[in-house]
Enzyme design. Sequence first.
Site, PDB file in Angstrom:
ATOM      1  N   LYS A 110     119.857 -90.896  38.546  1.00 48.27           N
ATOM      2  CA  LYS A 110     121.209 -91.110  39.059  1.00 48.27           C
ATOM      3  C   LYS A 110     121.982 -89.789  39.105  1.00 48.27           C
ATOM      4  O   LYS A 110     122.693 -89.519  40.072  1.00 48.27           O
ATOM      5  CB  LYS A 110     121.946 -92.152  38.220  1.00 48.27           C
ATOM      6  CG  LYS A 110     121.443 -93.576  38.507  1.00 48.27           C
ATOM      7  CD  LYS A 110     122.092 -94.603  37.610  1.00 48.27           C
ATOM      8  CE  LYS A 110     121.581 -95.999  37.922  1.00 48.27           C
ATOM      9  NZ  LYS A 110     121.897 -96.978  36.871  1.00 48.27           N
ATOM     10  N   LYS A 188     110.045 -97.409  47.978  1.00 44.46           N
ATOM     11  CA  LYS A 188     110.615 -98.534  47.227  1.00 44.46           C
ATOM     12  C   LYS A 188     111.930 -98.999  47.861  1.00 44.46           C
ATOM     13  O   LYS A 188     112.799 -98.176  48.156  1.00 44.46           O
ATOM     14  CB  LYS A 188     110.878 -98.090  45.780  1.00 44.46           C
ATOM     15  CG  LYS A 188     111.610 -99.128  44.955  1.00 44.46           C
ATOM     16  CD  LYS A 188     112.198 -98.521  43.676  1.00 44.46           C
ATOM     17  CE  LYS A 188     112.920 -99.571  42.878  1.00 44.46           C
ATOM     18  NZ  LYS A 188     114.314 -99.672  42.896  1.00 44.46           N
ATOM     19  N   LYS A 191     119.010-100.123  47.590  1.00 44.16           N
ATOM     20  CA  LYS A 191     120.219 -99.920  48.401  1.00 44.16           C
ATOM     21  C   LYS A 191     120.611 -98.444  48.422  1.00 44.16           C
ATOM     22  O   LYS A 191     121.222 -97.984  49.365  1.00 44.16           O
ATOM     23  CB  LYS A 191     121.379-100.797  47.927  1.00 44.16           C
ATOM     24  CG  LYS A 191     121.764-100.557  46.505  1.00 44.16           C
ATOM     25  CD  LYS A 191     122.771-101.578  46.044  1.00 44.16           C
ATOM     26  CE  LYS A 191     122.919-101.501  44.549  1.00 44.16           C
ATOM     27  NZ  LYS A 191     121.788-102.077  43.817  1.00 44.16           N
TER      28      LYS A 191
END
Length: 320
Positions: A110, A188, A191
């Site tokens: 992230k 994969k 979103k």
Amino acid sequence: MARRSLSGVQPSGLLHLGNYFGAIRTHVARQDDAYYFIADFHALTTTHDPAVLRQNVFDVAATYLALGLDPERAVLWRQSDVPEVQELAWLLATVTGMGLLERAHSYKDKVERGISASVGLFYYPVLMAADILAFDSDVVPVGKDQVQHLEMTRDMAQSFNARYGEVFKLPKVELGVPEPVPGIDGAKMSKSYDNHIPIFPASRKALKKRVMAIKTDSTPMEDPKDPDTCTVFALYALFADAAQQAEMRAKYAGGDYGYGHAKLELLELIEAHFADARTRYAEFEKHPDRVEEILRAGAERARPVARAVLDRARAACGLA
Ligand code: ADP
Ligand code: TRP
């Protein structure tokens, strides 16, 4: 022996086929002694617009209910309505080494994607462990990307138990599908990569556009094709029964069958699979108050369970 399932899904945008096959489908299939929540505390690490957060919470709840989650059987609630997990997270934080959290892939990914490295983002796995341990969960149905979080949860539970005695049960992970569901580009589905196919797209046209955009190789129409390296087939296989899969395999092997044809067949299966759920979703959209009522009632059932575990943990470490 009864096995209690528990899982959470973050309200961070519309849910897609990866979420469905990786996690939600298993949740809807296991509704006895089952606890599912919408992880809005977790979403605050990435969603900073209050109106968007509220809308996303509604979308997740309505999606679960439309897909067949029965709130009379399984408990469905909003994480932030059960504040006991925050207190338990603190107790777990005090037995958790910095090194354990520093190894978290999800945190590193992230931050690499530009999400701000807040203390909350770093602490995310501790809160997730509290979510799981607060309910004496036996199995946690999630997708593969959450496996490390489950390992960390077990580590925290073991550290706490080693210090204070047997307080927590050690939960096990359960994968909905062995490998991540691929997105329209073959990577994969997520979103964050904008390669997803939503469970409830805005229209049939929008769904068709997504399905027709699935990346395929340049094998000419008349040549035989390999289903095992094809994203269209991989997605088709998730919806199709054995006979339908065998039929499509034969078409691939036979040639004179283009990827465009396969995509249209996939489109039909997706449409059919979610048709009834889509109708139910539209109903919930008209009655958001019903969804709110269900979440509140769910929290009322969830709180005493978390309270009892928290009290056990507090007593074990010497808090009054
Ligand atoms: P995203 O990657 O789109 O942000 P989340 O991280 O919110 O999705 O995932 C919610 C749940 O769905 C988790 O249990 C996760 O493991 C599962 N999941 C997400 N994407 C996939 C995928 N492509 N295949 C299988 N499971 C997935
Ligand atoms: N981290 C999970 C995800 O991104 C969401 C989550 C929060 C969760 N708490 C949980 C999943 C507890 C399972 C159990 O999908």
